[in-house]
Enzyme design. Structure first.
Site, PDB file in Angstrom:
ATOM      1  CE  LYS A 290     -13.933   5.482   5.130  1.00 39.13           C
ATOM      2  NZ  LYS A 290     -13.536   6.619   4.100  1.00 39.13           N
ATOM      3  CG  HIS A 291     -13.416  -0.130   5.087  1.00 36.95           C
ATOM      4  ND1 HIS A 291     -14.466  -1.093   4.802  1.00 36.95           N
ATOM      5  CD2 HIS A 291     -13.772   1.238   4.240  1.00 36.95           C
ATOM      6  CE1 HIS A 291     -15.374  -0.344   4.238  1.00 36.95           C
ATOM      7  NE2 HIS A 291     -15.103   0.768   4.090  1.00 36.95           N
ATOM      8  CG  ASN A 453       3.382  -7.267   4.249  1.00 36.68           C
ATOM      9  OD1 ASN A 453       3.637  -7.737   5.225  1.00 36.68           O
ATOM     10  ND2 ASN A 453       3.653  -7.675   3.029  1.00 36.68           N
ATOM     11  CG  HIS A 613      -2.979 -10.556   8.555  1.00 34.51           C
ATOM     12  ND1 HIS A 613      -2.904 -10.024   7.635  1.00 34.51           N
ATOM     13  CD2 HIS A 613      -1.677 -10.847   8.935  1.00 34.51           C
ATOM     14  CE1 HIS A 613      -1.836  -9.937   6.986  1.00 34.51           C
ATOM     15  NE2 HIS A 613      -0.968 -10.501   7.906  1.00 34.51           N
TER      16      HIS A 613
END
Length: 613
Positions: A290-291, A453, A613
């Protein structure tokens, strides 16, 4: 001081230009017959070379060899064929310009109205013989890009067709305009032509940069839109599209449904996770995304009878692939609502039947049994997204992205997190069981694909709590720990004993159990919550929860970067953690080691940071 630029050459710009002379030189001869028939019917004078000329003559075209037209033979093993003023003069001359006209007449240059050219497949040449420098160099097209660029520049008069995919449009243009092409059509072709030569040069440039000791500072990456998307992250972010990179194919095929931007981000990240997890463990792997972060990830470890009951699959067939999916979905079934699923192995019928009952947007897997595919096609009223991954696809070594007007590049994180990363045991306890090793690998790979993180807890071959995207590492530990507690308390007899009314939906039961465990409902929410049950449940008190959680043991925690303080270890021990996998490298490493020794934990320094990221 203004930069010096060239002054525009004057000439006539006509909307319609009759195709009287065409230059045709193609490597890919797909569809050439149908196009040749049109050129023959229109009595177009064709200039051509080599095998293309032979093919066109067979189709009835009037063909003049370029060498005969220019008076210069092909030389240097074919390296020089069309690089001649009589060719490029015919492409670049401005129609209606008196000076250009007189120079063309003087040198015997005929205007060329249509150019049909495609290029040597350089990327294929590199793929076939990547270590043969001379072979790759020989497959760099020179004459083709020169003709394409020249024709595109003179789009006021010349139509440049650079792909067999444009032939149908060209035929429609010629037949619909009495043998002419329109200015708008020529401009569209010119834009496509420059995009092609740019992409071609990009592939050559990237390859060449990898062959030298000092790569150039300028990097180019060509994106080709394979399919438009409804929108980007949000509806107002238009246009949006799914692109292949650098001439390579997509890593999957869209078999069913219409994937969106975020669906595809989830799919490609989840697929990398399960592919690596299966490679590292030798077991089928699954993930629920999810996302762009996993709600759960797992390998195909057999479920106990208790787990089958809690995960509501006691009456289901559980193959290893199905077991991996059930574990991944049940790490955090509330967060997995509306997820995108990835599975490392072929989806069998047993897995499809279990997945059918869950609320999910789509799946990516390397294959589907016929029965499984039909089951999934009918999910979500036929709108379930099915992507078939290419198991042999290898992403590019380098990654590029843009943000805020800046470009970023880095080598892809291709570090395999396997048992080799767990050799450095730094605590007094050195014991790492086979199951603990598997859990450490599951944890490392799951957080590798989690927004940093990140910290994750694993047990029994599955993630049982993922803490993503927190600025503080101890907050990741606490967030993931809360999910671990919720996961474990779903096994509590009081939770399993909840008496739901008939007709309560599967996901509503999941949500109701979680809220019962959390127990922080106000009066209005509590009243609605009670409507799910045949009778009012007794509260699950904090004392009951604390007592039940004391039995939690043998849990693994994995972190994407070092623990800067012992507070993360102090909290992790409350969640039954006995095994720790982290990179190490903090000035507080010794303090963290001592904390692990205090609680009898085994900690491995992996020496691999896994920020994502």
């Amino acid at each position: 001081m203004a930069p010096h630029t060239l002054t525009a050459v004057s000439g006539e710009v006509a909307d319609k230009v009759k195709v009287e002379t065409a230059l045709v030189s193609v490597f890919d001869k797909t569809g050439l017959e149908s196009l040749a028939n049109v050129l023959a019917e229109r009595k177009v004078h064709v200039l051509s070379t080599g095998g293309t000329a032979i093919k066109l003559r067979e189709c009835g075209c009037t063909v003049q060899d370029v060498a005969d037209y220019t008076g210069s033979p092909e030389i240097l093993d074919g390296r020089v064929k069309t690089l001649h003023p009589k060719v490029h003069g015919g492409l670049l001359a401005a129609r209606g310009n008196e000076k250009h006209g007189s120079e063309m007449e003087k040198h015997g240059i005929r205007p060329i109205d249509l150019v049909i050219v495609n290029l040597y497949p350089f990327s294929d040449a590199v793929a076939s013989k990547p270590d043969d420098f001379a072979h790759c160099i020989e497959n760099i097209d020179i004459g083709g890009p020169a003709m394409i660029r020249a024709s595109a520049k003179n789009n006021a008069s010349v139509a440049i067709v650079s792909s067999p995919g444009q032939y149908a449009q060209l035929v429609e243009q010629i037949n619909g305009n009495e043998g002419c092409t329109t200015l708008a059509f020529r401009k569209n072709l010119a834009a496509a032509a420059y995009a092609l030569t740019s992409a071609y040069d990009s592939s050559v440039s990237q390859w060449m940069a990898g062959q030298v000791e000092e790569p150039p500072a300028t990097r180019t990456v060509a994106f080709h839109i394979e399919r438009p998307l409804k929108y980007g992250c949000n509806p107002h972010q238009l246009p949006a599209g799914l692109c292949s990179v650098g001439g390579s194919k997509l890593p999957f095929e869209v078999m069913w449904g219409t994937p969106g931007y975020i669906n595809l981000l989830d799919a490609v990240n989840a697929w990398q996770l399960v592919r690596e997890l299966a490679q590292a463990t030798g077991k089928p792997a699954a993930a629920s995304f999810k996302h762009v972060s996993p709600a759960g990830a797992a390998i195909g470890v057999e479920l106990s009878d208790e787990e089958k009951t809690v995960y509501a699959v006691a009456d289901k067939e559980l193959t290893p692939v199905a077991a991996a999916y059930v574990r991944a979905r049940n790490a955090d079934p509330m967060c997995s609502f509306g997820d995108f699923v990835a599975v490392s192995d072929t989806i069998d019928e047993a897995t499809a039947k279990i997945l059918k009952a869950e609320v999910s947007d789509g799946i990516i897997a390397p294959g589907f049994e016929p029965e499984a595919l039909e089951i999934l096609k009918n999910k979500k009223g036929g709108k379930f997204i099915i992507l078939q991954a290419d198991k042999n696809f290898q992403p590019c070594d380098m990654e590029y992205r843009m943000a805020g007007g800046l470009g970023f590049m880095q080598r892809r994180n291709d570090k395999l997190c396997d048992a080799q990363c767990l050799k450095n045991v730094v605590t007094a306890s050195k014991e790492v069981s086979e199951q603990a090793q598997l859990d450490m690998i599951v944890g490392m790979i799951a957080i590798k694909y989690t927004q940093s993180n990140s910290v994750g807890y694993a047990k029994n071959g599955m993630m049982v709590g993922v803490g993503a995207g927190q600025q503080s590492r101890v907050d990741c530990v606490k967030l993931a720990g809360r999910k671990v507690a919720t996961w474990r308390l779903r096994f509590h007899p009081d939770v399993q004993g909840l008496q739901f009314k008939d007709g309560v939906k599967r996901q509503d039961k999941v949500n109701a159990r979680v809220r019962y465990i959390e127990g922080d409902m106000d009066a209005a929410e509590y009243a609605l919550w009670l409507e799910n049950f045949k009778e009012k449940p007794e509260p699950l008190t904090q004392a009951k929860k604390d007592e039940f959680l004391k039995g939690l043991d043998g849990v693994t925690i994995a972190s994407d970067a070092f623990f800067p303080f012992r507070d993360s270890i102090d909290h992790a021990q409350k969640m039954g953690v006995k095994f720790v996998a982290q990179p190490g490298g903090s000035t507080q490493d010794q303090v963290v080691i001592e904390a692990c020794d205090t609680y009898g934990m085994t900690m491995c320094f992996t020496d691999v940071r896994l920020f994502h990221h």
